[in-house]
Scaffold this active site. Structure first.
Site, short mmCIF file in Angstrom:
data_model
loop_
_atom_site.label_atom_id
_atom_site.label_comp_id
_atom_site.label_asym_id
_atom_site.label_seq_id
_atom_site.Cartn_x
_atom_site.Cartn_y
_atom_site.Cartn_z
N ASP A 185 -7.20 4.12 -4.71
CA ASP A 185 -7.68 4.10 -3.29
C ASP A 185 -8.38 5.43 -3.19
O ASP A 185 -8.37 6.31 -4.08
CB ASP A 185 -6.63 3.69 -2.31
CG ASP A 185 -7.55 3.26 -0.99
OD1 ASP A 185 -7.78 2.25 -0.78
OD2 ASP A 185 -7.52 4.06 -0.05
N LYS B 191 0.70 -1.35 0.12
CA LYS B 191 -0.05 0.05 -0.10
C LYS B 191 0.82 1.09 0.10
O LYS B 191 2.05 1.12 0.53
CB LYS B 191 -0.90 0.11 1.38
CG LYS B 191 -2.13 0.87 1.09
CD LYS B 191 -3.27 0.10 0.57
CE LYS B 191 -4.30 0.93 0.00
NZ LYS B 191 -5.46 0.30 -0.32
P1 NDP Z 1 -13.02 7.71 -2.88
O1 NDP Z 1 -11.76 8.58 -2.76
O2 NDP Z 1 -13.49 7.56 -4.49
O3 NDP Z 1 -14.21 8.02 -1.99
C1 NDP Z 1 -14.00 8.38 -0.71
C2 NDP Z 1 -15.30 8.59 -0.01
O4 NDP Z 1 -15.09 8.51 1.23
C3 NDP Z 1 -15.64 9.99 -0.30
O5 NDP Z 1 -17.10 10.19 -0.24
C4 NDP Z 1 -14.95 10.62 1.00
O6 NDP Z 1 -15.74 11.96 1.14
C5 NDP Z 1 -15.27 9.82 1.92
N1 NDP Z 1 -14.17 10.02 3.04
C6 NDP Z 1 -13.03 9.87 2.84
N2 NDP Z 1 -12.30 10.22 4.21
C7 NDP Z 1 -13.43 10.45 4.75
C8 NDP Z 1 -13.28 10.79 6.15
N3 NDP Z 1 -12.36 10.89 6.93
N4 NDP Z 1 -14.59 10.90 6.79
C9 NDP Z 1 -15.73 10.85 6.12
N5 NDP Z 1 -15.80 10.48 4.94
C10 NDP Z 1 -14.61 10.38 4.36
O7 NDP Z 1 -12.25 6.30 -2.45
P2 NDP Z 1 -12.83 4.82 -2.64
O8 NDP Z 1 -14.41 4.73 -2.78
O9 NDP Z 1 -11.95 4.33 -3.62
O10 NDP Z 1 -12.56 4.12 -1.11
C11 NDP Z 1 -13.30 4.13 -0.17
C12 NDP Z 1 -13.05 3.10 0.81
O11 NDP Z 1 -13.05 1.86 0.30
C13 NDP Z 1 -11.66 3.28 1.50
O12 NDP Z 1 -11.60 2.62 2.70
C14 NDP Z 1 -10.81 2.44 0.43
O13 NDP Z 1 -9.43 1.93 1.22
C15 NDP Z 1 -11.82 1.35 0.29
N6 NDP Z 1 -11.33 0.49 -1.02
C16 NDP Z 1 -11.41 1.14 -1.92
C17 NDP Z 1 -11.00 0.33 -3.21
C18 NDP Z 1 -11.03 0.56 -4.44
O14 NDP Z 1 -10.93 -0.19 -5.66
N7 NDP Z 1 -11.02 1.87 -4.76
C19 NDP Z 1 -11.01 -1.18 -3.03
C20 NDP Z 1 -11.12 -1.80 -1.63
C21 NDP Z 1 -11.56 -1.03 -0.73
P3 NDP Z 1 -14.89 13.34 0.80
O15 NDP Z 1 -15.03 13.76 -0.66
O16 NDP Z 1 -15.67 14.52 1.62
O17 NDP Z 1 -13.43 13.08 1.23
O1 2IT Z 2 -7.79 -1.74 -0.83
C1 2IT Z 2 -7.96 -2.06 -1.77
O2 2IT Z 2 -7.92 -3.38 -2.33
C2 2IT Z 2 -7.71 -1.13 -3.06
N1 2IT Z 2 -7.57 -0.24 -2.87
C3 2IT Z 2 -7.40 -1.99 -4.41
C4 2IT Z 2 -6.23 -2.42 -4.70
C5 2IT Z 2 -5.83 -2.65 -5.88
O3 2IT Z 2 -4.62 -3.06 -6.01
O4 2IT Z 2 -6.67 -2.82 -6.87
#
Ligand code: NDP
Ligand code: 2IT
Length: 447
Positions: A168, A128
């Site tokens: 992420d 990561k």
């Molecule tokens: P994005 O950046 O697309 O979206 C993040 C969302 O979470 C936004 O709505 C953001 O709001 C909100 N957010 C972030 N930080 C905070 C905070 N401190 N308090 C409240 N809201 C918050 O990210 P993703 O959708 O990609 O990721 C979301 C979660 O999913 C994370 O935990 C990530 O690690 C996990 N994840 C993502 C994967 C992926 O493929 N993208 C895979 C597996 C897990 P704001 O815009 O106001 O910051």
């Molecule tokens: O938390 C996660 O699994 C991710 N942000 C996706 C990682 C990846 O390599 O696609």
């Protein structure tokens, strides 16, 4: 040397070696609690100090990232890549750009990734990385200059068979494109060194949707296991980024009704449900216009609760899809009191340790992120495969593979989940994820 493998003793040592790293301690604790009894029953892992080795990253890289903003100011950020474990494949995991990023956050995420990637059944190790850079309010050119500077150091450490980053929080298609372009410029090589790429240059169909879709599928499996399904259920989703959006889309496909979305400003409550048209508007708001979720409430005339999380709103199913520790013990108690039946995590470690205890004590079905959000990295693994064979699969083929992988993860969890009649997915996911990595480490000998 490691004869005393009590949870307390192990955690004391870990905290001493990693002072102040609260999120990392939390992630390790959640795993150690279920893994230590398993290790005590399988002493080959204890003799080889496997848990001690698995909680120490292979390598941690930290570097300065300097870039120039539009006003000509020199800006300094910190960049990281934590290469956690490559026992079963090249390091693999996302990059996060958010002001809260520090070593503790990235170590927790890298550690979780070790188990998650193992559960996908694909040959991927865990890593990561990211930066405390805040993309909010930055111009496109500023983001580009930052990404180019970040990659100018990172490229030394990654490669298609070494370490394959992806997106992420704060890192989506735009950032991956800037990063990939700079990698290609620096090395002169066109390889699958990043996933989540655009389709024009080696990206995979379904990768954008995969995490959210996979999370809804995992919930469906957990409900099917008790003779139920998402159909007809009222669902609370947090976040409004990549994972929240596509989780909402798949819940809609499966016949559920999503009534909340949120961001760091607050929560919208739309009792009529966020249908396909409203969701398309929201995805455009968040990815293209980079607006706030409050605008949804104005556009569709529903309630907006500033500064609130969704968990006080009545729902049958909850999907935390924003960030770590966004569902704490009071939130868990509110869910239980309102009759919520199940929680599937789209985010990484969104539920605090105390909140998990509340949910489990009330016998809610609870799917931890390392199982329920593994669909994203799984399709990243499929992107790597397509890059290697220089072919692109169809959306149908990829979604079928994603569905099969989520079903397989659910089956693996069930194998180790029994807890006096309660299906404990935390235990199931931790043990199933652990065994493959631990056996590979044993096979390599002492290193
Ligand atoms: P994005 O950046 O697309 O979206 C993040 C969302 O979470 C936004 O709505 C953001 O709001 C909100 N957010 C972030 N930080 C905070 C905070 N401190 N308090 C409240 N809201 C918050 O990210 P993703 O959708 O990609 O990721 C979301 C979660 O999913 C994370 O935990 C990530 O690690 C996990 N994840 C993502 C994967 C992926 O493929 N993208 C895979 C597996 C897990 P704001 O815009 O106001 O910051
Ligand atoms: O938390 C996660 O699994 C991710 N942000 C996706 C990682 C990846 O390599 O696609």
């Amino acid at each position: 040397m490691y004869s005393d493998l009590s949870l307390d003793h192990f955690m004391q040592g870990l905290k001493k070696r990693n002072p102040g790293e609260r999120e990392f301690h939390q992630a390790v604790y959640e795993v150690a609690e279920s893994i230590i009894p398993y290790i005590l029953d399988n002493p080959q892992y204890q003799h080889a100090a496997i848990l001690q080795r698995m909680t120490e990253p292979d390598k941690t890289i930290q570097f300065r990232v300097v870039w120039e903003d539009d006003a000509g100011n020199i800006r300094v950020n910190r960049g990281y890549r934590v290469q956690f474990n490559n026992a079963i494949g090249p390091y693999k995991g996302g990059l996060r750009f958010h002001p809260s990023v520090n070593l503790s956050v990235l170590k927790f995420l890298g550690f979780e990734q070790t188990f998650k990637n193992s559960l996908t059944t694909l040959p991927m190790g865990a890593g990561k990385g990211g930066s405390d850079f805040n993309p909010k309010g930055k111009s496109e050119r500023e983001v580009m200059r930052f990404c180019q500077s970040f990659m100018t150091e990172l490229y030394h450490h990654i490669g298609a068979n070494i370490d394959v980053p992806a997106g992420d929080i704060g890192v989506g298609a735009r950032e991956i494109s800037f990063l990939f372009g700079q990698y290609k410029r620096l090395t002169g090589e066109f390889t699958g060194v990043l996933t989540g790429k655009a389709l024009e240059f080696g990206g995979s169909l379904i990768r954008t949707e995969a995490t959210g879709y996979g999370c809804a599928y995992f919930m469906e499996h957990m409900l099917n296991n008790v003779g139920d399904s998402i159909k007809g259920k009222t669902c609370a989703v947090s976040g409004s980024g990549n994972v929240a959006s596509y989780c909402t889309e798949k819940i809609n496909h499966l016949g559920g009704k999503v009534v909340t979305l949120s961001d760091s400003g607050g929560t919208i409550h739309d009792p009529d449900g966020i249908d396909a048209d409203k969701l398309a508007w929201t995805i455009d708001l968040k990815t293209n216009r980079r607006g706030r979720i409050a605008e949804y409430a104005e556009k569709f005339a529903c309630d907006y609760h500033a500064g609130m999380r969704p968990w006080g709103i009545q729902c049958d199913l909850a999907f935390p899809c924003a960030t770590q520790n966004e569902l704490e013990d009071d939130d868990a108690r509110a869910l239980v009191a309102n009759g919520c039946r199940a929680v599937a995590e789209g985010a990484n470690m969104p539920t605090s340790v105390e909140a998990i205890k509340v949910l489990q004590a009330a016998k809610l079905i609870y799917g931890p992120g390392k199982a329920s959000n593994a669909g994203g990295v799984a399709v990243s693994g499929l992107e790597m495969t397509q890059n290697s064979i220089r072919l692109a699969w169809s959306a149908e083929e990829l979604e079928e593979r994603l569905r099969n992988i989520m079903a397989d993860i659910h089956r693996q969890c069930l194998r180790h989940a029994d807890d006096d009649g309660y299906t404990n997915y935390v235990k199931g996911a931790n043990i199933a994820g652990f065994v493959k990595v631990a056996d590979a480490m044993l096979a390599y000998g002492v290193m």
